[in-house]
Design a protein around this motif. Sequence first.
Motif, PDB file in Angstrom:
ATOM      1  N   LEU A 277       0.800  -1.028   0.107  1.00 12.32           N
ATOM      2  CA  LEU A 277      -0.113   0.059   0.027  1.00 12.32           C
ATOM      3  C   LEU A 277       0.859   1.248   0.148  1.00 12.32           C
ATOM      4  O   LEU A 277       0.471   2.111  -0.790  1.00 12.32           O
ATOM      5  CB  LEU A 277      -0.849  -0.056   1.256  1.00 12.32           C
ATOM      6  N   LEU A 278       1.687   1.384   0.871  1.00 11.03           N
ATOM      7  CA  LEU A 278       2.485   2.502   0.979  1.00 11.03           C
ATOM      8  C   LEU A 278       3.467   2.716  -0.313  1.00 11.03           C
ATOM      9  O   LEU A 278       3.567   3.939  -0.827  1.00 11.03           O
ATOM     10  CB  LEU A 278       3.698   2.528   2.125  1.00 11.03           C
ATOM     11  N   PRO A 279       4.164   1.783  -0.840  1.00 12.80           N
ATOM     12  CA  PRO A 279       4.920   1.875  -2.218  1.00 12.80           C
ATOM     13  C   PRO A 279       3.877   2.367  -3.168  1.00 12.80           C
ATOM     14  O   PRO A 279       4.358   3.379  -3.937  1.00 12.80           O
ATOM     15  CB  PRO A 279       5.423   0.777  -2.435  1.00 12.80           C
ATOM     16  N   LEU A 285       1.490   8.926  -6.117  1.00 11.57           N
ATOM     17  CA  LEU A 285       1.687  10.544  -6.134  1.00 11.57           C
ATOM     18  C   LEU A 285       2.590  10.933  -6.957  1.00 11.57           C
ATOM     19  O   LEU A 285       2.676  12.212  -7.505  1.00 11.57           O
ATOM     20  CB  LEU A 285       1.710  10.665  -4.622  1.00 11.57           C
ATOM     21  N   ALA A 286       3.750  10.066  -6.967  1.00  9.37           N
ATOM     22  CA  ALA A 286       4.980  10.667  -7.920  1.00  9.37           C
ATOM     23  C   ALA A 286       4.703  10.642  -9.357  1.00  9.37           C
ATOM     24  O   ALA A 286       4.888  11.481 -10.218  1.00  9.37           O
ATOM     25  CB  ALA A 286       6.149   9.734  -7.706  1.00  9.37           C
ATOM     26  N   VAL A 287       3.863   9.484  -9.994  1.00 10.75           N
ATOM     27  CA  VAL A 287       3.379   9.810 -11.183  1.00 10.75           C
ATOM     28  C   VAL A 287       2.617  10.972 -11.326  1.00 10.75           C
ATOM     29  O   VAL A 287       2.726  11.949 -12.475  1.00 10.75           O
ATOM     30  CB  VAL A 287       2.581   8.260 -11.675  1.00 10.75           C
ATOM     31  N   LEU A 305       7.500  10.123  -0.218  1.00 14.24           N
ATOM     32  CA  LEU A 305       7.014  10.297   1.317  1.00 14.24           C
ATOM     33  C   LEU A 305       8.027  10.349   2.168  1.00 14.24           C
ATOM     34  O   LEU A 305       8.027  11.338   3.137  1.00 14.24           O
ATOM     35  CB  LEU A 305       5.995   9.160   1.426  1.00 14.24           C
ATOM     36  N   HIS A 306       9.061   9.461   1.978  1.00 20.42           N
ATOM     37  CA  HIS A 306      10.169   9.527   2.939  1.00 20.42           C
ATOM     38  C   HIS A 306      10.829  10.980   3.066  1.00 20.42           C
ATOM     39  O   HIS A 306      11.391  11.132   4.022  1.00 20.42           O
ATOM     40  CB  HIS A 306      11.056   8.313   2.900  1.00 20.42           C
ATOM     41  N   HIS A 307      11.115  11.454   1.919  1.00 25.01           N
ATOM     42  CA  HIS A 307      11.671  12.987   1.835  1.00 25.01           C
ATOM     43  C   HIS A 307      11.016  13.791   2.393  1.00 25.01           C
ATOM     44  O   HIS A 307      11.262  14.796   3.335  1.00 25.01           O
ATOM     45  CB  HIS A 307      11.864  13.372   0.252  1.00 25.01           C
TER      46      HIS A 307
END
Length: 387
Positions: A277-279, A285-287, A305-307
């Motif tokens: 789910l997280l990946p 979101l990135a796309v 998300l980690h950034h």
Amino acid sequence: MRLYLLTILLTAAVTFVLSVVVWRIALRYRLHPPVRERDVHTRPTPRLGGVAMFLGIVVAFLVSRTVDYFDIFWVEPRVVWSILAATFLIALVGVADDLWDLDWMLKLGAQFLAAGIVAIGGGVQIYALPVGGIAVWSGWVSILLTMFSIVVVMNAVNFIDGLDGLVAGVCLIANGVFFVYSYILVRDAGATSYANLGTFIAAVVVGACLGFLPINWNPAKMFMGDTGALVLGLLMATSGIAITGQLPPAALDPDMTGRSQILGTLLPILLPLIVVLLPLLDFGLAVVRRMSRGKSPFSPDREHLHHRMLDMGHSDRDAVLIFYAWTAIVSLTVLLMYLFTGANWFGGHWFGEYWFAVAFGVIGIAACLVLAFVPSRRAARAPEKAG
């Protein structure tokens, strides 16, 4: 179960030993790329940990061929060899990318080729969706749906690879839960043997992550790179498809199993999605973010998300632990839902059967959100720059 646990330990031990060997070789011959602007680390670090993970996984598969208990999925060896061939291809492409940064189109083409090897060469396909006995319409639809699913999961896992120990830990937790789920699912489906290819793949992924995590924990001595992330994504997707896409729909029919008719039939396909789910969220979101700016959906940036967690004020380790907690809470919530479908509690009312799992999930997710947003009350720290 004992042989599965031994498989996990074997894969972990081989992966750990090979990780140390690969790390020393990479340092000796300076096999590490320069630090990029989007990177969180500030010193050149080898990215070839995926090589050790791949080799540990291969050793586990080869050893399984000598164990009578696992003969059931070696009856058709082309299936296993196709999965290993696809994994080898992805590992080669990953190593090349970790050393020389390949063009994203070339990497994407290789991913679809690897997915095709699994779906066409190995016949591991989504033949049916266990939701009321829905079958996939045709062979080509099955192949295309399978290939697309594998490629999406590979990229989703690769997209979150940005902090020390993040991917290894998230995949360890998610596949650990999926391993338990698949073992129980195979048992509940009335299989003559608990040995199953999907469950075995989940076990070796757990072992590979467990063996690599000590050398990848903050401060990391080595990263898994695209090699490790793409191999994990490929195997996670294949494991889920081998379990939920190939079990006969009748075996998961609520009238046959006696489970809740509302959610019970959805859980076999829900958990494999939940574990990534997280990946998947980060990938989506990135796309959207990149395409809205007129860029390639695979162009790198520093807005994952980690950034964002780091920019909110979290330390590297705190951010990673929050991702671990989120993965564990969501995965365990869905697993508990599945387990509760086996008990006819509270007069058979579906909410009564799931109340504990729902409460566990709501409280756990709320706690994760609190932990994630607490640092926003402090001054956000400046993003780390490449050294």
